[in-house]
Design a protein around this motif. Structure first.
Motif, PDB file in Angstrom:
ATOM      1  N   UNK A  26      -7.775  21.077   1.459  1.00  0.00           N
ATOM      2  CA  UNK A  26      -7.478  21.030   0.172  1.00  0.00           C
ATOM      3  C   UNK A  26      -7.018  19.598  -0.199  1.00  0.00           C
ATOM      4  N   UNK A  27      -7.306  18.995  -1.250  1.00  0.00           N
ATOM      5  CA  UNK A  27      -6.897  17.730  -1.513  1.00  0.00           C
ATOM      6  C   UNK A  27      -5.633  17.298  -1.628  1.00  0.00           C
ATOM      7  N   UNK A  28      -4.561  18.110  -1.902  1.00  0.00           N
ATOM      8  CA  UNK A  28      -3.272  17.721  -1.786  1.00  0.00           C
ATOM      9  C   UNK A  28      -2.677  17.759  -0.414  1.00  0.00           C
ATOM     10  N   UNK A  29      -3.301  18.628   0.416  1.00  0.00           N
ATOM     11  CA  UNK A  29      -2.911  18.574   1.778  1.00  0.00           C
ATOM     12  C   UNK A  29      -3.507  17.567   2.458  1.00  0.00           C
ATOM     13  N   UNK A  30      -4.489  17.087   2.503  1.00  0.00           N
ATOM     14  CA  UNK A  30      -5.366  15.950   3.036  1.00  0.00           C
ATOM     15  C   UNK A  30      -4.790  14.534   2.529  1.00  0.00           C
ATOM     16  N   UNK A  31      -4.238  14.470   1.411  1.00  0.00           N
ATOM     17  CA  UNK A  31      -3.667  13.167   0.816  1.00  0.00           C
ATOM     18  C   UNK A  31      -2.368  13.238   1.389  1.00  0.00           C
ATOM     19  N   UNK A  32      -1.510  14.384   1.658  1.00  0.00           N
ATOM     20  CA  UNK A  32      -0.154  14.202   1.978  1.00  0.00           C
ATOM     21  C   UNK A  32      -0.203  13.847   3.362  1.00  0.00           C
ATOM     22  N   UNK A  33      -1.047  14.318   4.553  1.00  0.00           N
ATOM     23  CA  UNK A  33      -1.121  13.962   5.615  1.00  0.00           C
ATOM     24  C   UNK A  33      -1.726  12.430   5.686  1.00  0.00           C
ATOM     25  N   UNK A  34      -2.689  12.001   5.054  1.00  0.00           N
ATOM     26  CA  UNK A  34      -2.987  10.730   5.061  1.00  0.00           C
ATOM     27  C   UNK A  34      -1.861   9.831   4.518  1.00  0.00           C
TER      28      UNK A  34
ATOM     29  N   UNK B  46       0.508   9.321   7.361  1.00  0.00           N
ATOM     30  CA  UNK B  46       0.019   8.558   8.563  1.00  0.00           C
ATOM     31  C   UNK B  46       0.037   7.003   8.074  1.00  0.00           C
ATOM     32  N   UNK B  47      -0.302   6.770   6.750  1.00  0.00           N
ATOM     33  CA  UNK B  47      -0.425   5.311   6.305  1.00  0.00           C
ATOM     34  C   UNK B  47       1.055   4.666   6.389  1.00  0.00           C
ATOM     35  N   UNK B  48       2.089   5.719   6.101  1.00  0.00           N
ATOM     36  CA  UNK B  48       3.249   5.099   5.902  1.00  0.00           C
ATOM     37  C   UNK B  48       3.793   4.764   7.164  1.00  0.00           C
ATOM     38  N   UNK B  49       3.519   5.370   8.468  1.00  0.00           N
ATOM     39  CA  UNK B  49       4.102   5.099   9.731  1.00  0.00           C
ATOM     40  C   UNK B  49       3.285   3.698  10.313  1.00  0.00           C
ATOM     41  N   UNK B  50       1.906   3.722   9.745  1.00  0.00           N
ATOM     42  CA  UNK B  50       1.082   2.555  10.279  1.00  0.00           C
ATOM     43  C   UNK B  50       1.905   1.174   9.384  1.00  0.00           C
ATOM     44  N   UNK B  51       2.053   1.334   8.082  1.00  0.00           N
ATOM     45  CA  UNK B  51       2.748   0.244   7.235  1.00  0.00           C
ATOM     46  C   UNK B  51       3.850  -0.152   7.849  1.00  0.00           C
TER      47      UNK B  51
END
Length: 264
Positions: free
Chosen positions: A32-40, A43-48
């Protein structure tokens, strides 16, 4: 690695995503888009936070970001000596030399360098270590060794080539040209600490050189028939004689002066 056996609305099989298989009737995992966006976003928050610019072609960015965050939490960041920060980010660990370097700023040098920069040391390997250069009078590039060149200027240790040559063994540097400088030649030299005229009558400056000396002294002794160094009339033993004073204020081998310090 153990995977979660199910995630609501996603359709995992044995904890993993799967593709649809029309031949077997296996449905593919749903994202689902909500789940995929949340996971992404997670991950991006940790990378940043770990200083990683998102790149879809790389699969180790999350690991690198986490490692960087661990280093940050310890208060020291690790860098290569060839890739030092160009601005002050606090104390850093320089991997090749296993030292903590700090940001330094003066009229002669601004950047990261070791707090031991410029300290004469006793080399114990055939070739200098990554944190060392040979002190045999060689010429170094001012850009490649900017920290050392800055140290020499900051401490007033730069002299002309003529002065350097006349005092080989002194802890002196030479401004050779616009791109290079000469380091000291400390071969065949004993170390000597700086002092005052309280004991030697010769105050010493940091880095200065002194040739070997023999302390002033007098050889005394009785010589029959001598008075003031001359025979008396008749050759009778009427006095003693002695040599005149010779030498300087102390007996010492040639040496170079350094400020006394203790590395802790």
């Amino acid at each position: 690695m153990d995977y979660p056996k199910s995630v609501a609305g996603v359709g995992l099989v044995n904890g993993k995503f799967i593709d649809e298989n029309e031949q077997t009737g296996q449905q593919g995992s749903l994202i689902p888009s909500a789940w995929g966006n949340d996971v992404t976003d997670e991950i991006l928050a940790v990378q940043a936070a770990g200083g990683q610019e998102p790149d879809e072609t790389k699969t180790n960015q999350l690991l690198l970001a986490i490692q960087k965050l661990i280093e940050q939490s310890a208060g020291v960041l690790a860098y290569s000596v060839a890739n030092l920060p160009t601005e002050d980010v606090g104390p850093i660990l320089v991997s090749e030399v296993a030292e903590v370097w700090r940001w330094s700023s003066s009229a002669y040098f601004t950047g990261y360098r070791s707090p031991l920069c410029g300290r004469p040391m006793d080399g114990h390997t055939i070739a200098p270590l990554a944190s060392e250069v040979s002190a045999v009078g060689g010429v170094l590039n001012k850009t490649a060794y900017a920290a050392l060149w800055g140290f020499a200027q900051e401490n007033g240790l730069v002299v002309t080539q003529a002065v350097w040559t006349a005092n080989i063994g002194a802890f002196y540097f030479v401004d050779v040209d616009a791109t290079s400088f000469r380091v000291p030649d400390l071969r065949n030299i004993f170390r000597r600490y700086t002092g005052t005229d309280a004991d030697t009558a010769n105050a010493r400056a940091l880095g200065s050189y002194k040739a070997d000396t023999l302390k002033s002294h007098i050889h005394g002794g009785g010589v029959a028939g001598l008075v003031g160094g001359q025979y008396s009339s008749g050759g009778a033993p009427t006095g003693t004689g002695s040599t005149g004073a010779t030498g300087t204020a102390e007996t010492a081998p040639k040496h170079t002066a350094f400020n006394p310090v203790i590395h802790i």
